[in-house]
Design a protein around this motif. Structure first.
Motif, mmCIF file in Angstrom:
data_model
loop_
_atom_site.group_PDB
_atom_site.id
_atom_site.type_symbol
_atom_site.label_atom_id
_atom_site.label_comp_id
_atom_site.label_asym_id
_atom_site.label_seq_id
_atom_site.Cartn_x
_atom_site.Cartn_y
_atom_site.Cartn_z
ATOM 1 N N ALA A 19 0.829 -1.211 0.000
ATOM 2 C CA ALA A 19 0.000 0.000 0.000
ATOM 3 C C ALA A 19 0.858 1.255 0.000
ATOM 4 O O ALA A 19 0.595 2.202 -0.753
ATOM 5 C CB ALA A 19 -0.932 -0.016 1.210
ATOM 6 N N VAL A 20 1.906 1.260 0.805
ATOM 7 C CA VAL A 20 2.763 2.449 0.894
ATOM 8 C C VAL A 20 3.509 2.687 -0.417
ATOM 9 O O VAL A 20 3.538 3.805 -0.938
ATOM 10 C CB VAL A 20 3.757 2.299 2.075
ATOM 11 C CG1 VAL A 20 4.817 3.386 2.043
ATOM 12 C CG2 VAL A 20 3.010 2.315 3.400
ATOM 13 N N VAL A 21 4.083 1.636 -0.976
ATOM 14 C CA VAL A 21 4.855 1.767 -2.215
ATOM 15 C C VAL A 21 3.941 2.130 -3.388
ATOM 16 O O VAL A 21 4.356 2.833 -4.317
ATOM 17 C CB VAL A 21 5.647 0.471 -2.490
ATOM 18 C CG1 VAL A 21 6.276 0.476 -3.865
ATOM 19 C CG2 VAL A 21 6.721 0.300 -1.425
ATOM 20 N N SER A 22 2.694 1.709 -3.355
ATOM 21 C CA SER A 22 1.751 2.004 -4.437
ATOM 22 C C SER A 22 1.350 3.474 -4.488
ATOM 23 O O SER A 22 0.847 3.941 -5.516
ATOM 24 C CB SER A 22 0.490 1.150 -4.289
ATOM 25 O OG SER A 22 0.813 -0.205 -4.431
ATOM 26 N N ILE A 23 1.587 4.199 -3.412
ATOM 27 C CA ILE A 23 1.220 5.621 -3.387
ATOM 28 C C ILE A 23 1.950 6.392 -4.488
ATOM 29 O O ILE A 23 1.372 7.276 -5.125
ATOM 30 C CB ILE A 23 1.484 6.228 -1.995
ATOM 31 C CG1 ILE A 23 0.478 5.655 -1.001
ATOM 32 C CG2 ILE A 23 1.426 7.749 -2.036
ATOM 33 C CD1 ILE A 23 0.753 6.007 0.441
ATOM 34 N N ILE A 24 3.203 6.051 -4.759
ATOM 35 C CA ILE A 24 3.974 6.786 -5.771
ATOM 36 C C ILE A 24 3.354 6.642 -7.160
ATOM 37 O O ILE A 24 2.994 7.656 -7.778
ATOM 38 C CB ILE A 24 5.460 6.360 -5.755
ATOM 39 C CG1 ILE A 24 6.112 6.754 -4.431
ATOM 40 C CG2 ILE A 24 6.213 6.981 -6.934
ATOM 41 C CD1 ILE A 24 7.510 6.198 -4.243
ATOM 42 N N PRO A 25 3.176 5.429 -7.690
ATOM 43 C CA PRO A 25 2.610 5.353 -9.046
ATOM 44 C C PRO A 25 1.145 5.770 -9.117
ATOM 45 O O PRO A 25 0.718 6.337 -10.128
ATOM 46 C CB PRO A 25 2.790 3.881 -9.437
ATOM 47 C CG PRO A 25 2.931 3.143 -8.168
ATOM 48 C CD PRO A 25 3.581 4.096 -7.211
ATOM 49 N N VAL A 26 0.375 5.529 -8.069
ATOM 50 C CA VAL A 26 -1.036 5.955 -8.082
ATOM 51 C C VAL A 26 -1.115 7.480 -8.101
ATOM 52 O O VAL A 26 -1.961 8.060 -8.790
ATOM 53 C CB VAL A 26 -1.808 5.333 -6.902
ATOM 54 C CG1 VAL A 26 -3.185 5.953 -6.757
ATOM 55 C CG2 VAL A 26 -1.921 3.821 -7.085
ATOM 56 N N SER A 27 -0.213 8.143 -7.384
ATOM 57 C CA SER A 27 -0.180 9.616 -7.421
ATOM 58 C C SER A 27 0.141 10.114 -8.817
ATOM 59 O O SER A 27 -0.453 11.084 -9.298
ATOM 60 C CB SER A 27 0.858 10.152 -6.434
ATOM 61 O OG SER A 27 0.504 9.824 -5.120
ATOM 62 N N MET A 28 1.078 9.452 -9.485
ATOM 63 C CA MET A 28 1.415 9.840 -10.863
ATOM 64 C C MET A 28 0.206 9.662 -11.776
ATOM 65 O O MET A 28 -0.060 10.517 -12.634
ATOM 66 C CB MET A 28 2.586 9.015 -11.378
ATOM 67 C CG MET A 28 3.892 9.341 -10.742
ATOM 68 S SD MET A 28 5.159 8.294 -11.469
ATOM 69 C CE MET A 28 6.199 8.038 -10.059
ATOM 70 N N LEU A 29 -0.509 8.555 -11.609
ATOM 71 C CA LEU A 29 -1.712 8.324 -12.413
ATOM 72 C C LEU A 29 -2.751 9.407 -12.162
ATOM 73 O O LEU A 29 -3.368 9.922 -13.108
ATOM 74 C CB LEU A 29 -2.309 6.948 -12.107
ATOM 75 C CG LEU A 29 -1.562 5.741 -12.656
ATOM 76 C CD1 LEU A 29 -2.143 4.448 -12.083
ATOM 77 C CD2 LEU A 29 -1.621 5.723 -14.166
ATOM 78 N N MET A 30 -2.973 9.755 -10.898
ATOM 79 C CA MET A 30 -3.971 10.778 -10.574
ATOM 80 C C MET A 30 -3.582 12.141 -11.126
ATOM 81 O O MET A 30 -4.405 12.831 -11.737
ATOM 82 C CB MET A 30 -4.164 10.863 -9.055
ATOM 83 C CG MET A 30 -4.919 9.694 -8.484
ATOM 84 S SD MET A 30 -5.056 9.720 -6.676
ATOM 85 C CE MET A 30 -5.449 11.402 -6.318
ATOM 86 N N ILE A 31 -2.338 12.537 -10.916
ATOM 87 C CA ILE A 31 -1.886 13.848 -11.400
ATOM 88 C C ILE A 31 -1.900 13.871 -12.926
ATOM 89 O O ILE A 31 -2.332 14.848 -13.549
ATOM 90 C CB ILE A 31 -0.496 14.183 -10.835
ATOM 91 C CG1 ILE A 31 -0.586 14.356 -9.306
ATOM 92 C CG2 ILE A 31 0.077 15.432 -11.489
ATOM 93 C CD1 ILE A 31 0.750 14.370 -8.602
ATOM 94 N N GLY A 32 -1.441 12.773 -13.543
ATOM 95 C CA GLY A 32 -1.456 12.690 -15.001
ATOM 96 C C GLY A 32 -2.857 12.771 -15.574
ATOM 97 O O GLY A 32 -3.103 13.469 -16.557
ATOM 98 N N THR A 33 -3.792 12.059 -14.944
ATOM 99 C CA THR A 33 -5.187 12.108 -15.397
ATOM 100 C C THR A 33 -5.746 13.517 -15.249
ATOM 101 O O THR A 33 -6.459 14.016 -16.126
ATOM 102 C CB THR A 33 -6.036 11.094 -14.607
ATOM 103 O OG1 THR A 33 -5.478 9.796 -14.802
ATOM 104 C CG2 THR A 33 -7.476 11.103 -15.074
#
Length: 140
Positions: A19-33
């Protein structure tokens, strides 16, 4: 009185580490979207206007998908590439936004968060790069 270092090792259990490590790529997906869907260019910093918003968005979404794909598929080099790309983009945006918008009286939240996310992404990429890859199974 001397303060002694404890014996606790701050390792995150595997379930929570994911969960902690997933924050980085999920944040990129959200900001990119968000960049891909945004049409309001009035409030953008100069660095954000340096390329079309959909380009920033697509690059961040690509970085997030590469990182998640690398994690799920256990492809270290794909994850490192995604983390490196995402880190470079987030640092570029964070520094660019910060140079234009920061003042000594505040206003550094978003630029600071972008820079921290970029730094965390690069640190993760470097950490994965340092791991020794196990030898490939020999086929008979």
């Amino acid at each position: 009185m001397r303060i002694h270092r404890g014996r606790w090792e701050p390792l995150i259990p595997e379930r929570w580490r994911t969960a902690v490590v997933s924050i980085i790529p999920v944040s990129m997906l959200m900001i990119g979207t968000d960049y891909m869907l945004s049409s309001d260019t009035a409030a953008l910093a100069q660095i954000e206007r340096a390329a079309p918003l959909p380009m920033w968005g697509a690059a961040l979404v690509l970085a997030g998908l590469m990182t998640i794909g690398g994690f799920v598929g256990h492809w270290r080099h794909i994850a490192i590439g995604g983390l490196h790309l995402g880190g470079a983009l987030m640092l570029t945006l964070g520094v660019g936004i910060g140079v234009e918008t920061m003042s000594w009286t505040g206003g550094f939240r978003w630029a600071g968060l972008y820079v921290l996310l970029g730094a965390a992404s690069w640190c993760a990429a470097f950490g994965y790069w340092m791991q020794v890859e196990p030898p490939a199974d020999e086929e008979s």
